[in-house]
Design a protein around this motif. Structure first.
Motif, PDB file in Angstrom:
ATOM      1  N   LYS B 111       0.827  -1.210   0.000  1.00 54.96           N
ATOM      2  CA  LYS B 111       0.000   0.000   0.000  1.00 54.96           C
ATOM      3  C   LYS B 111       0.865   1.264   0.000  1.00 54.96           C
ATOM      4  O   LYS B 111       0.377   2.349   0.293  1.00 54.96           O
ATOM      5  CB  LYS B 111      -0.941  -0.008   1.217  1.00 54.96           C
ATOM      6  N   ASN B 112       2.132   1.099  -0.254  1.00 59.21           N
ATOM      7  CA  ASN B 112       3.065   2.232  -0.411  1.00 59.21           C
ATOM      8  C   ASN B 112       3.196   3.074   0.857  1.00 59.21           C
ATOM      9  O   ASN B 112       3.273   4.302   0.800  1.00 59.21           O
ATOM     10  CB  ASN B 112       2.636   3.117  -1.597  1.00 59.21           C
ATOM     11  N   LEU B 135      14.490 -10.114  -5.485  1.00 58.22           N
ATOM     12  CA  LEU B 135      13.234 -10.262  -6.236  1.00 58.22           C
ATOM     13  C   LEU B 135      12.202  -9.319  -5.614  1.00 58.22           C
ATOM     14  O   LEU B 135      11.928  -9.399  -4.419  1.00 58.22           O
ATOM     15  CB  LEU B 135      12.728 -11.710  -6.152  1.00 58.22           C
ATOM     16  N   ILE B 136      11.626  -8.435  -6.446  1.00 54.23           N
ATOM     17  CA  ILE B 136      10.779  -7.362  -5.917  1.00 54.23           C
ATOM     18  C   ILE B 136       9.333  -7.486  -6.382  1.00 54.23           C
ATOM     19  O   ILE B 136       9.048  -7.544  -7.585  1.00 54.23           O
ATOM     20  CB  ILE B 136      11.342  -5.988  -6.349  1.00 54.23           C
ATOM     21  N   HIS B 137       8.449  -7.494  -5.394  1.00 52.39           N
ATOM     22  CA  HIS B 137       6.999  -7.453  -5.645  1.00 52.39           C
ATOM     23  C   HIS B 137       6.573  -5.994  -5.831  1.00 52.39           C
ATOM     24  O   HIS B 137       6.955  -5.131  -5.045  1.00 52.39           O
ATOM     25  CB  HIS B 137       6.283  -8.045  -4.417  1.00 52.39           C
ATOM     26  N   THR B 138       5.799  -5.716  -6.867  1.00 48.65           N
ATOM     27  CA  THR B 138       5.214  -4.374  -7.004  1.00 48.65           C
ATOM     28  C   THR B 138       3.717  -4.463  -6.675  1.00 48.65           C
ATOM     29  O   THR B 138       3.100  -5.520  -6.846  1.00 48.65           O
ATOM     30  CB  THR B 138       5.427  -3.806  -8.413  1.00 48.65           C
ATOM     31  N   TYR B 145       1.493   1.795 -10.027  1.00 50.88           N
ATOM     32  CA  TYR B 145       2.355   2.787 -10.686  1.00 50.88           C
ATOM     33  C   TYR B 145       3.161   3.576  -9.648  1.00 50.88           C
ATOM     34  O   TYR B 145       4.384   3.690  -9.737  1.00 50.88           O
ATOM     35  CB  TYR B 145       1.508   3.734 -11.541  1.00 50.88           C
ATOM     36  N   LYS B 146       2.450   4.109  -8.657  1.00 46.60           N
ATOM     37  CA  LYS B 146       3.124   4.882  -7.607  1.00 46.60           C
ATOM     38  C   LYS B 146       4.163   4.014  -6.877  1.00 46.60           C
ATOM     39  O   LYS B 146       5.300   4.433  -6.661  1.00 46.60           O
ATOM     40  CB  LYS B 146       2.069   5.396  -6.618  1.00 46.60           C
ATOM     41  N   GLY B 147       3.768   2.802  -6.513  1.00 50.36           N
ATOM     42  CA  GLY B 147       4.673   1.917  -5.767  1.00 50.36           C
ATOM     43  C   GLY B 147       5.896   1.524  -6.577  1.00 50.36           C
ATOM     44  O   GLY B 147       7.012   1.457  -6.052  1.00 50.36           O
ATOM     45  N   THR B 148       5.702   1.279  -7.862  1.00 53.57           N
ATOM     46  CA  THR B 148       6.854   0.910  -8.703  1.00 53.57           C
ATOM     47  C   THR B 148       7.809   2.087  -8.826  1.00 53.57           C
ATOM     48  O   THR B 148       9.038   1.918  -8.772  1.00 53.57           O
ATOM     49  CB  THR B 148       6.368   0.431 -10.089  1.00 53.57           C
TER      50      THR B 148
END
Lengths: 87, 270
Positions: B111-112, B135-138, B145-148
């Motif tokens: 949830k950023n 290894l990254i979860h978005t 978009y914001k989190g990435t």
């Protein structure tokens, strides 16, 4: 088969599938209009996102999917506060 | 065609799924640590989970001829419990000598939030200190978009991060460029509703090329399809793409990325 499909071949393949998806959207909007409380839904920000998306689908750019994704995305703030070492 | 599913949560799947995947040509898989559907209560809960990932699942996979690899972390969904997150991060090195561990993951944001970013950053520190792959979860849906962007900001802020040793997962049309333009690896997740379909994943390959990209099912306990990678293979074939190109995406690319792990030992099928 190792040759990419032509536009004609792609269109023949996806026409019925795309028609069905558009019909599903139209029928969903009709269902919402028939239901009690439709005025509330009309003012829901998500309905505005759908309206913007339908507009984007009609434009002639080649990045419509990306544009739709941005419509459904929260805004990003470049100045967000980065984490640092714990104190 | 042989393939590798580089992201699937087999602790949530039945033995029949292992068997069906093997029949479809799956020869290896990697399983990132994940949220169990509820928040775990203690570091020992994670210790047991990591034993399952490093001891139990490799045996279940081997029974059908599949090699099982894994990634360790506490998932972003549980990062709001900062104290527990730090206990788990401190415990992870106990398992880093296990032969099937590929690195730290799937870390990232959900949830950023500020706490998620802090715990992501602390996982990153662990990976750098122990020289592990990342290894990254978005995030999902409106948060992606914001989190990435936030994740890429944190990666680029640290000059020690090597993009070729870092994979940004669950990319879609609006985030694939963010990963690729900075040299990171990326992956598309094939989910029925909330992520990419096989058809849209094939579109993205056609637009952005087949370098440093892979596809996965991310099969778990929610709506998901453990045979999604073969569905992607079929879609690519129907579009006329060559077997060589398809194999690069579903077999050679995961091998190239995983091969950077010092423990990685893959037995190619004969």
């Amino acid at each position: 088969m190792s040759e990419p499909l032509t536009a004609d071949q792609i269109f023949d393949r996806v026409f019925l599938e795309t028609r069905a998806k558009l019909l599903a959207v139209a029928a969903t909007l009709d269902r919402l209009d028939r239901a009690e409380g439709t005025d509330r839904v009309r003012n829901d920000f998500r309905m505005e996102q759908l309206r913007k998306s339908i507009d984007i689908i009609q434009n002639s750019s080649n990045d419509r999917a990306e544009q739709l994704q941005i419509v459904f995305s929260d805004p990003y703030d470049e100045q967000w506060k980065r984490p640092g070492l714990r104190t | 065609m042989y393939y590798i599913d580089p992201h699937i949560h087999m602790v949530s799947r039945v033995t029949d799924d292992y068997e069906r995947m093997a029949r479809m040509g799956c020869v290896a898989m990697s399983e990132p640590a994940f949220w169990a559907g509820f928040d775990r209560g203690s570091v020992d809960g994670f210790r047991d989970y990591f034993r399952q990932l490093t001891e139990v699942e490799p045996k279940r996979a081997a029974a059908v001829g599949i090699q099982h690899f894994t990634w360790l972390c506490i998932n972003a969904k549980e990062a709001e419990n900062v104290e527990l997150s730090r206990e788990v991060i401190a415990m992870i090195p106990e398992f880093l000598d296990s032969p099937n561990v590929l690195g730290i993951g799937e870390i990232g944001l959900n949830k950023n939030t500020k706490n998620e970013a802090q715990i992501f950053w602390e996982h990153m520190e662990l990976a750098l200190k122990t020289e592990e792959l990342i290894l990254i979860h978005t995030p999902h849906l409106q948060d992606k978009y914001k989190g990435t962007r936030m994740i890429v900001d944190m990666l680029l802020d640290d000059p020690r991060i090597k993009p070729e040793r870092t994979l940004i997962d669950h990319v879609e049309e609006h985030t694939v460029k963010l990963a690729k333009e900075h040299g990171f690896w990326c992956a598309m997740t094939l989910y029925p509703i909330t992520k990419c379909t096989p058809s849209r994943a094939a579109d993205i390959i056609e637009m952005y090329g087949d370098d440093r990209i892979m596809v996965n099912s991310a099969g778990d306990w929610g709506p998901s399809e453990p045979l999604a990678v073969p569905d992607f293979v079929q879609e690519m074939r129907r579009r006329g793409h060559s077997e060589k190109k398809i194999s690069k995406i579903v077999y050679e690319n995961p091998l190239e990325f995983f091969s950077q792990c010092k423990r990685f030992e893959f037995k190619a099928p004969e």
